[in-house]
Design a protein around this motif. Structure first.
Motif, PDB file in Angstrom:
ATOM      1  N   MET A  45     -24.014 -11.319 -25.889  1.00  0.00           N
ATOM      2  CA  MET A  45     -23.851 -10.545 -27.114  1.00  0.00           C
ATOM      3  C   MET A  45     -25.017  -9.567 -27.263  1.00  0.00           C
ATOM      4  O   MET A  45     -26.174  -9.934 -27.038  1.00  0.00           O
ATOM      5  N   VAL A  46     -24.711  -8.324 -27.627  1.00  0.00           N
ATOM      6  CA  VAL A  46     -25.740  -7.317 -27.845  1.00  0.00           C
ATOM      7  C   VAL A  46     -26.246  -7.442 -29.273  1.00  0.00           C
ATOM      8  O   VAL A  46     -25.530  -7.165 -30.229  1.00  0.00           O
ATOM      9  N   GLN A  47     -27.510  -7.856 -29.411  1.00  0.00           N
ATOM     10  CA  GLN A  47     -28.085  -8.046 -30.738  1.00  0.00           C
ATOM     11  C   GLN A  47     -29.142  -7.006 -31.080  1.00  0.00           C
ATOM     12  O   GLN A  47     -29.401  -6.760 -32.247  1.00  0.00           O
ATOM     13  N   HIS A  48     -29.762  -6.409 -30.058  1.00  0.00           N
ATOM     14  CA  HIS A  48     -30.819  -5.444 -30.315  1.00  0.00           C
ATOM     15  C   HIS A  48     -30.752  -4.318 -29.288  1.00  0.00           C
ATOM     16  O   HIS A  48     -30.814  -4.559 -28.080  1.00  0.00           O
ATOM     17  N   ILE A  49     -30.594  -3.095 -29.764  1.00  0.00           N
ATOM     18  CA  ILE A  49     -30.539  -1.901 -28.917  1.00  0.00           C
ATOM     19  C   ILE A  49     -31.796  -1.080 -29.158  1.00  0.00           C
ATOM     20  O   ILE A  49     -32.155  -0.799 -30.299  1.00  0.00           O
ATOM     21  N   LEU A  50     -32.464  -0.695 -28.073  1.00  0.00           N
ATOM     22  CA  LEU A  50     -33.659   0.141 -28.153  1.00  0.00           C
ATOM     23  C   LEU A  50     -33.372   1.488 -27.507  1.00  0.00           C
ATOM     24  O   LEU A  50     -32.870   1.548 -26.388  1.00  0.00           O
ATOM     25  N   VAL A  51     -33.690   2.575 -28.226  1.00  0.00           N
ATOM     26  CA  VAL A  51     -33.547   3.927 -27.684  1.00  0.00           C
ATOM     27  C   VAL A  51     -34.939   4.480 -27.409  1.00  0.00           C
ATOM     28  O   VAL A  51     -35.793   4.489 -28.299  1.00  0.00           O
ATOM     29  N   ALA A  52     -35.155   4.949 -26.185  1.00  0.00           N
ATOM     30  CA  ALA A  52     -36.395   5.652 -25.854  1.00  0.00           C
ATOM     31  C   ALA A  52     -36.138   7.143 -26.044  1.00  0.00           C
ATOM     32  O   ALA A  52     -35.320   7.732 -25.338  1.00  0.00           O
ATOM     33  N   HIS A  53     -36.825   7.755 -26.994  1.00  0.00           N
ATOM     34  CA  HIS A  53     -36.550   9.141 -27.392  1.00  0.00           C
ATOM     35  C   HIS A  53     -37.747  10.018 -27.061  1.00  0.00           C
ATOM     36  O   HIS A  53     -38.872   9.747 -27.491  1.00  0.00           O
ATOM     37  N   ASP A  54     -37.518  11.089 -26.297  1.00  0.00           N
ATOM     38  CA  ASP A  54     -38.617  11.981 -25.903  1.00  0.00           C
ATOM     39  C   ASP A  54     -38.561  13.331 -26.625  1.00  0.00           C
ATOM     40  O   ASP A  54     -39.131  14.314 -26.159  1.00  0.00           O
ATOM     41  N   LEU A  55     -37.852  13.379 -27.755  1.00  0.00           N
ATOM     42  CA  LEU A  55     -37.737  14.585 -28.588  1.00  0.00           C
ATOM     43  C   LEU A  55     -36.958  15.705 -27.906  1.00  0.00           C
ATOM     44  O   LEU A  55     -37.116  16.874 -28.262  1.00  0.00           O
ATOM     45  N   SER A  56     -36.097  15.366 -26.977  1.00  0.00           N
ATOM     46  CA  SER A  56     -35.283  16.361 -26.277  1.00  0.00           C
ATOM     47  C   SER A  56     -33.834  16.275 -26.753  1.00  0.00           C
ATOM     48  O   SER A  56     -33.404  15.258 -27.309  1.00  0.00           O
ATOM     49  N   PRO A  57     -33.049  17.334 -26.528  1.00  0.00           N
ATOM     50  CA  PRO A  57     -31.615  17.261 -26.854  1.00  0.00           C
ATOM     51  C   PRO A  57     -30.901  16.142 -26.108  1.00  0.00           C
ATOM     52  O   PRO A  57     -29.979  15.527 -26.642  1.00  0.00           O
ATOM     53  N   ASP A  58     -31.318  15.859 -24.857  1.00  0.00           N
ATOM     54  CA  ASP A  58     -30.701  14.766 -24.104  1.00  0.00           C
ATOM     55  C   ASP A  58     -30.965  13.429 -24.781  1.00  0.00           C
ATOM     56  O   ASP A  58     -30.093  12.548 -24.800  1.00  0.00           O
ATOM     57  N   ALA A  59     -32.163  13.264 -25.333  1.00  0.00           N
ATOM     58  CA  ALA A  59     -32.479  12.029 -26.048  1.00  0.00           C
ATOM     59  C   ALA A  59     -31.693  11.936 -27.351  1.00  0.00           C
ATOM     60  O   ALA A  59     -31.352  10.836 -27.801  1.00  0.00           O
ATOM     61  N   ASP A  60     -31.393  13.077 -27.976  1.00  0.00           N
ATOM     62  CA  ASP A  60     -30.552  13.067 -29.173  1.00  0.00           C
ATOM     63  C   ASP A  60     -29.157  12.537 -28.849  1.00  0.00           C
ATOM     64  O   ASP A  60     -28.545  11.801 -29.642  1.00  0.00           O
ATOM     65  N   LEU A  61     -28.625  12.913 -27.673  1.00  0.00           N
ATOM     66  CA  LEU A  61     -27.334  12.369 -27.244  1.00  0.00           C
ATOM     67  C   LEU A  61     -27.416  10.855 -27.079  1.00  0.00           C
ATOM     68  O   LEU A  61     -26.501  10.130 -27.476  1.00  0.00           O
ATOM     69  N   ALA A  62     -28.517  10.392 -26.495  1.00  0.00           N
ATOM     70  CA  ALA A  62     -28.697   8.953 -26.305  1.00  0.00           C
ATOM     71  C   ALA A  62     -28.772   8.239 -27.649  1.00  0.00           C
ATOM     72  O   ALA A  62     -28.212   7.149 -27.819  1.00  0.00           O
ATOM     73  N   LEU A  63     -29.455   8.834 -28.608  1.00  0.00           N
ATOM     74  CA  LEU A  63     -29.547   8.237 -29.935  1.00  0.00           C
ATOM     75  C   LEU A  63     -28.170   8.145 -30.585  1.00  0.00           C
ATOM     76  O   LEU A  63     -27.827   7.138 -31.212  1.00  0.00           O
ATOM     77  N   GLY A  64     -27.377   9.197 -30.439  1.00  0.00           N
ATOM     78  CA  GLY A  64     -26.025   9.161 -30.987  1.00  0.00           C
ATOM     79  C   GLY A  64     -25.198   8.039 -30.388  1.00  0.00           C
ATOM     80  O   GLY A  64     -24.462   7.341 -31.096  1.00  0.00           O
ATOM     81  N   ARG A  65     -25.300   7.858 -29.072  1.00  0.00           N
ATOM     82  CA  ARG A  65     -24.570   6.771 -28.419  1.00  0.00           C
ATOM     83  C   ARG A  65     -25.067   5.414 -28.901  1.00  0.00           C
ATOM     84  O   ARG A  65     -24.272   4.504 -29.184  1.00  0.00           O
ATOM     85  N   ALA A  66     -26.387   5.262 -28.984  1.00  0.00           N
ATOM     86  CA  ALA A  66     -26.947   3.989 -29.424  1.00  0.00           C
ATOM     87  C   ALA A  66     -26.518   3.665 -30.851  1.00  0.00           C
ATOM     88  O   ALA A  66     -26.202   2.511 -31.176  1.00  0.00           O
ATOM     89  N   ALA A  67     -26.495   4.679 -31.718  1.00  0.00           N
ATOM     90  CA  ALA A  67     -26.069   4.464 -33.098  1.00  0.00           C
ATOM     91  C   ALA A  67     -24.611   4.035 -33.148  1.00  0.00           C
ATOM     92  O   ALA A  67     -24.237   3.137 -33.926  1.00  0.00           O
ATOM     93  N   GLN A  68     -23.770   4.662 -32.334  1.00  0.00           N
ATOM     94  CA  GLN A  68     -22.353   4.292 -32.291  1.00  0.00           C
ATOM     95  C   GLN A  68     -22.178   2.856 -31.810  1.00  0.00           C
ATOM     96  O   GLN A  68     -21.398   2.080 -32.386  1.00  0.00           O
ATOM     97  N   LEU A  69     -22.921   2.476 -30.769  1.00  0.00           N
ATOM     98  CA  LEU A  69     -22.801   1.121 -30.233  1.00  0.00           C
ATOM     99  C   LEU A  69     -23.355   0.089 -31.214  1.00  0.00           C
ATOM    100  O   LEU A  69     -22.806  -1.010 -31.337  1.00  0.00           O
ATOM    101  N   ALA A  70     -24.441   0.433 -31.909  1.00  0.00           N
ATOM    102  CA  ALA A  70     -25.000  -0.494 -32.886  1.00  0.00           C
ATOM    103  C   ALA A  70     -24.010  -0.745 -34.017  1.00  0.00           C
ATOM    104  O   ALA A  70     -23.840  -1.885 -34.479  1.00  0.00           O
TER     105      ALA A  70
END
Length: 264
Positions: free
Chosen positions: A1-26
């Protein structure tokens, strides 16, 4: 079971995409979400304020205004690994950090993290929407099995995951019927064993057995299924160095066609 998701964000547009995916999965899984940014070198107060401001604005845009980002100083890969372990992360999400690099994936923070990360790592490259089609390249290694299991946890109800096994041989050759039947029997048994441990989430599990050159078979499966998620085992810790996916993992991280999930 996924209980904790961590996003590593480097202030880039690519990291913004990763944050969006992580938020959706959370939201989909009910997991806790954390966001980490690492300041390199010896940053001044202004650089720290700018990073904090950027992250807060980005979090608000994703409906995460209540979330307080973690900001650390040091070497990015080391801090990401330290925080992932300390926070008991079940899934680490990163964006594509090498789009402009002439070396591609080689030498990037993503590569350095992947070499030592114990949690499944998701390279998110596409705008966030619930996955409807996933593909897991499945050989007989434990890391490939774990990749399939990790991918299954990210799928909503009514989605499809296809487990692909490749009977590797030159493209122009044809396997004998007895050899192909044995490969199918072994693969079916492996998949049956794995399926017994998967939670009944409403997703559907399928299987596909192809024979031929491994790159072309996997490329053909991706072209046919158009998955939004590709799950691969890393084979980076001495697990059969010449196994099916050992040389493919880097290729699909270097030029990802969809989100890529890697598990050790």
């Amino acid at each position: 079971m996924v209980q904790h998701i961590l996003v590593a964000h480097d202030l880039s547009p690519d990291a913004d995409l990763a944050l969006g995916r992580a938020a959706q999965l959370a939201q989909q899984t009910g997991a806790r979400l954390s966001v980490l940014h690492v300041l390199a070198g010896n940053p001044g107060a202004a650089e720290q304020r700018n990073a904090q401001s950027y992250l807060q604005t980005t979090l608000e845009r994703h409906g995460l205004a209540q979330l307080q980002p973690w900001i650390r100083k040091g070497r990015a890969a080391e801090e990401i690994l330290t925080q992932a372990a300390g926070l008991e992360t079940d899934l680490l999400v990163m964006g594509r950090h090498h789009r402009q690099s002439p070396q591609g994936f080689t030498g990037t923070t993503l590569e350095q993290v992947l070499q030592s990360c114990t949690a499944p790592l998701l390279l998110a490259v596409a705008p966030a929407a619930p996955y409807s089609q996933a593909l897991a390249a499945l050989d007989y290694s434990s890391c490939a099995s774990r990749a399939l299991q990790a991918a299954w946890q990210l799928l909503p109800a009514a989605s499809d995951l296809t487990a692909l096994n490749i009977y590797e041989m030159p493209d122009l050759d044809q396997p004998s019927e007895p050899d192909l039947a044995l490969q199918r029997e072994l693969f079916d048994q492996l998949l049956s064993d794995l399926q017994a441990g998967l939670e009944n989430s409403g997703a559907r599990l399928h299987s596909s057995l192809l024979h031929g050159e491994r790159n072309s078979c996997l490329d053909s499966a991706i072209a046919a299924l158009q998955p939004q998620l590709l799950a691969l085992g890393s084979h980076s810790r001495g697990e059969i160095s010449n196994a099916l996916l050992g040389s493919l993992t880097r290729q699909y991280l270097d030029l990802p066609r969809c989100d890529v999930l890697i598990s050790h």
